[in-house]
Design an enzyme around this catalytic site. Structure first.
Site, PDB file in Angstrom:
ATOM      1  N   ASP A 479      19.660   1.078  59.868  1.00  0.00           N
ATOM      2  CA  ASP A 479      20.218   2.428  59.953  1.00  0.00           C
ATOM      3  C   ASP A 479      19.131   3.450  60.289  1.00  0.00           C
ATOM      4  O   ASP A 479      17.934   3.166  60.170  1.00  0.00           O
ATOM      5  CB  ASP A 479      20.862   2.753  58.592  1.00  0.00           C
ATOM      6  CG  ASP A 479      21.974   3.775  58.697  1.00  0.00           C
ATOM      7  OD1 ASP A 479      22.108   4.421  59.752  1.00  0.00           O
ATOM      8  OD2 ASP A 479      22.714   3.936  57.702  1.00  0.00           O
ATOM      9  N   CYS A 527      22.282   1.037  63.888  1.00  0.00           N
ATOM     10  CA  CYS A 527      23.154   2.093  63.375  1.00  0.00           C
ATOM     11  C   CYS A 527      22.311   3.347  63.287  1.00  0.00           C
ATOM     12  O   CYS A 527      21.118   3.280  62.994  1.00  0.00           O
ATOM     13  CB  CYS A 527      23.648   1.672  61.983  1.00  0.00           C
ATOM     14  SG  CYS A 527      24.559   2.948  61.105  1.00  0.00           S
ATOM     15  N   ASP A 549      30.544   6.431  62.332  1.00  0.00           N
ATOM     16  CA  ASP A 549      30.885   6.497  60.906  1.00  0.00           C
ATOM     17  C   ASP A 549      32.360   6.821  60.709  1.00  0.00           C
ATOM     18  O   ASP A 549      32.873   6.734  59.598  1.00  0.00           O
ATOM     19  CB  ASP A 549      30.046   7.578  60.209  1.00  0.00           C
ATOM     20  CG  ASP A 549      28.736   6.997  59.700  1.00  0.00           C
ATOM     21  OD1 ASP A 549      28.601   5.765  59.677  1.00  0.00           O
ATOM     22  OD2 ASP A 549      27.850   7.794  59.325  1.00  0.00           O
TER      23      ASP A 549
HETATM   24  C1  DGJ Z   1      25.106   5.888  57.653  1.00  0.00           C
HETATM   25  C2  DGJ Z   1      25.801   4.679  58.186  1.00  0.00           C
HETATM   26  O1  DGJ Z   1      26.386   4.939  59.402  1.00  0.00           O
HETATM   27  C3  DGJ Z   1      26.816   4.232  57.142  1.00  0.00           C
HETATM   28  O2  DGJ Z   1      27.562   3.171  57.628  1.00  0.00           O
HETATM   29  C4  DGJ Z   1      26.086   3.861  55.893  1.00  0.00           C
HETATM   30  O3  DGJ Z   1      25.279   2.742  56.138  1.00  0.00           O
HETATM   31  C5  DGJ Z   1      25.255   5.030  55.404  1.00  0.00           C
HETATM   32  N1  DGJ Z   1      24.424   5.570  56.449  1.00  0.00           N
HETATM   33  C6  DGJ Z   1      24.397   4.627  54.244  1.00  0.00           C
HETATM   34  O4  DGJ Z   1      23.536   5.609  53.857  1.00  0.00           O
END
Ligand code: DGJ
Length: 737
Positions: A479, A527, A549
């Site tokens: 992420d 991500c 998201d």
């Molecule tokens: C942002 C991501 O897009 C979510 O899916 C999740 O992993 C959160 N961060 C966690 O902090």
């Protein structure tokens, strides 16, 4: 043979089965662009394409030739000066303060296949026959700066890749203040410009407008490719649509700051530029040093936007993504983020996993909150050690228990970030990107580690490597939840601060390369707060990305539809989540949530134990369906049929390579009373084959030319919807020859 050279005329003809690309050495030694488009015959003399005219107010290169002005010539890699006034592809700041340069032809090399780009993601070939590469060598005589332009043409598809490499062969340091990956001058501007824009939770909406005189551009200065604009644009002829017409797609294989720009001059020509954003970019080249730009990919088609997208899909699926998971259908996963957020215990996690396993899920992914003091957004990032209060047996213990249930285990990291409240920050406060003497802005209470420094990347690598080799980890979600501001590295001198943004991304790529090489069978999903770094650069390391998201099915229709213009279904992370939806509050039927998520790397993002027994049975059927058809859903030929941006009824479909099986996804956003009858024209089928749909048979030509009847009452394959009595209805149609 794909590359034909006429040395006497200085002309190069790159010619694949579908496209031709022509350029020539101009009489002042610079490189001119002659043609890019549908394949044409070769001829020895293309000089008729060099159009000259003596124009008032033109600045001219030669006193004896009033017609030779770079302002009116189409060029391959333009610079400022030498009589051109449009935005240049490169700019070189010299010690004497001059920014004028002139790159003249010195020679060329041709090689089969395609060379690697050192430290950068790029498409590749698997056999030398797939593509051929031309490297044109140019030089600026005054500074001794050498420029190599790389062109790779693919034989089968209308694909050309480009990049540039600068080598300082002079005796003095130089500053590259602009180094685009691609410059393409087109002879007319009769195009619509399509960009893919949005924001967090509504990424990559196609936005089209007619090209106009002047400059139109999109870009990012956030340090990542961004939710706001994707490094992908299309120029299409105004009459082109999904199934017909000319279009050119421009895609940058890069994850940092970028600029995509079209400049239409007042005589109607277009200059396309694509590459690292020149704002703040300043790369110092000491004598002997070199700089390689990222790669740009251009795809041309005269068969409409679906064909354009399919070329990108095939290329990015098979010749950009790499490794063990490249061609493998992806596991059905469950992620605990929306089920628990950071509030979990091992017991809670195991309960969620157990139920998921019972319903057919294959991989459990533990999201944010498992490490250091991470109970809120304020603490813990940077400390990649398990939080023993939540997980008494650590990650190893939990991963063993999950595997004991018969599932694979996956883990979330955010390697590039640190909270002030962390051991890492307390130990190394100077490891973040921060401008001296000025306050630093935070994003989600976190700060960006200076990945331009090798020791920082090394440290993060060691922490991650330890966890990955200690536990049974099959999947990583990587992420990245904030953009960069106050970009400055404590480790670089003042005259190299313009390098930090790019060096940062090179550090990210380096960490990805090391981890994916050390753990080749681990599936990586990138991500960035959803789709903030959904770009080809990431796909080189991680074959799938968390698309957004926003997990609401109706919103996802748009996001996945928009993303599909460039990116394959196998790259789109898409999950079924709880209702009311956490981002939007909307309640959609469970089958519609699945019918949208099936067109991606399918998974769940909720506590399945909270669903009713009937819903749990539905989930079982969904996972069974996905396992049976995921190869087709993720790797079939994908067609957009009806746009959720334009209509109440959206549709897409995927067809197997042998055209014997297909799945159509049909979605009606709002219900309508006394609605019209509707038919949906399918695509990509064999007109002469009979396809069975729900026990009835139709020829491919019927389905494609007169359409599939989708009026209410024509039930889909699976799962069963109530049949036209609700908003957010959907159906899947399974076609078998
Ligand atoms: C942002 C991501 O897009 C979510 O899916 C999740 O992993 C959160 N961060 C966690 O902090």
């Amino acid at each position: 043979m794909s590359i034909i050279v006429n040395e006497a005329a200085g002309t190069f003809h790159l010619r694949g089965k579908r496209i031709s690309y022509l350029m020539t050495v101009l009489k002042n030694g610079q490189l001119g662009q002659l043609y890019f488009g549908k394949r044409i015959h070769h001829r020895e003399d293309f000089s008729y394409l060099l159009e000259y005219a003596a124009r008032p107010m033109a600045s001219c290169v030669f006193e004896e030739d009033k017609a030779f002005s770079m302002e009116h010539l189409k060029q391959e890699y333009a610079v400022y000066g030498t009589s051109d006034y449009r935005s240049p592809a490169a700019e070189v700041l010299q010690e004497n303060g001059s920014r004028v340069s002139q790159f003249c032809f010195r020679g060329y090399r041709i090689m089969k296949g395609k060379p690697k780009l050192e430290g950068l993601p790029a498409v590749y070939t698997e056999s030398l026959e797939e593509a051929e590469t031309l490297i044109v060598e140019l030089e600026d005589q005054v500074t001794g700066l050498r420029l190599e332009l790389y062109y790779t043409i693919f034989e089968e598809e209308g694909i050309l890749t480009r990049s540039a490499r600068f080598i300082n062969q002079g005796g003095k340091p130089l500053h590259l203040t602009r180094a685009m990956s691609l410059c393409l001058d087109l002879p007319d501007s009769e195009y619509d410009w399509i960009q893919f824009s949005g924001s967090w939770a509504r990424e990559r909406y196609p936005r089209a407008r007619r090209l106009e005189e002047g400059i139109q551009s999109v870009g990012s200065m956030r340090g990542h490719s961004s939710h706001e604009h994707n490094p992908f644009v299309i120029l299409k002829r105004p009459d082109a649509h999904e199934f017909q017409g000319e279009a050119i797609g421009f895609s940058l294989v890069y994850s940092g700051n970028f600029l995509a720009q079209a400049e239409v001059d007042t005589r109607g020509t277009v200059r396309m530029l694509l590459g690292i954003h020149p704002d703040w970019f300043d790369w110092k080249l000491e004598p002997g040093e070199s700089f390689q730009t990222p790669e740009a990919v251009i795809v041309y088609t005269d068969r409409g936007l679906n064909a354009l997208s399919q070329s990108f899909h095939r290329l990015y699926q098979r010749r950009l993504a790499r490794g063990y998971w490249r061609d493998r259908p992806r596991p059905v996963l469950i992620n605990n983020w929306e089920a628990t957020y950071m509030d979990f215990t091992e017991e809670k996690i195991l309960r969620i996993a157990e139920k998921a396993r019972e319903l057919g899920v294959e991989l459990f992914v533990l999201d944010d909150g498992w490490f250091g003091g991470r109970n809120t957004e304020h603490a813990g990032l940077g400390d990649w050690v398990p939080n023993r209060n939540k997980l008494p047996g650590g990650i190893r213990g939990l991963s063993e228990k999950i595997e004991g249930l018969g599932m694979k285990f996956g883990l979330w990291f955010e390697p590039e970030m640190v909270n002030r409240d962390s051991d890492l920050y307390r130990e190394h406060p100077d490891w973040i990107l921060r401008t001296p003497d000025r306050p630093s802005c935070h994003g989600r209470f976190q700060y960006v580690l200076d990945f331009s420094r090798k020791e920082v990347v090394d440290h993060v690598y060691r922490m991650m490597e330890k966890i990955l080799s200690d536990a049974r980890i099959s999947y990583i979600k990587w992420d990245m939840n904030r953009s960069i501001t106050e970009c400055y590295s404590a480790a670089l001198p003042p005259d190299r601060q313009g390098e930090v943004f790019h060096r940062y991304i090179l550090g990210v790529y380096d960490l990805y390369e090391r981890l994916t090489s050390r753990f080749p069978e681990v599936l990586f999903e990138s991500c960035a707060s959803g789709g903030g770094r959904f770009d080809p650069g990431m796909l080189y390391y991680a074959p799938q990305a968390w698309t957004s998201d926003d997990t609401d099915a109706v919103e996802r229709l748009k996001i996945q539809y928009g993303s599909s213009y460039c990116y394959p279904v196998s790259s789109m992370g898409s999950h079924v989540s709880a209702v009311p939806n956490h981002q939007l509050g909307r309640t959609t039927p469970l089958y519609t949530r699945a019918n949208v998520a099936f067109f991606g790397t399918f998974g769940y993002e909720l506590d399945l134990g909270r669903l009713s027994p009937k819903e749990q049975e539905e989930i079982k059927a969904q996972t069974a369906f996905m396992k049976k058809y995921r190869e087709l859903l993720q790797f079939g030929t994908f067609y957009r049929l009806s746009s959720p941006f334009e209509r109440n009824e959206a549709a897409w479909m995927t067809v197997s390579r042998d055209r014997r099986t297909a799945i159509v996804g049909w979605y009606r956003i709002l219900n309508r009373v006394n609605a019209s009858f509707s038919r949906l024209k399918l695509a990509g089928l064999d007109p002469d084959l009979e396809y069975e749909i729900n026990g009835r048979r139709f020829y491919g030509d019927e389905l494609m030319y007169l359409g599939l009847v989708t009026s209410d009452g024509s039930a889909g394959e699976m799962p069963e919807g109530p049949g036209g009595s609700c908003d957010f209805d959907s159906r899947l149609y399974l076609l078998k020859a």
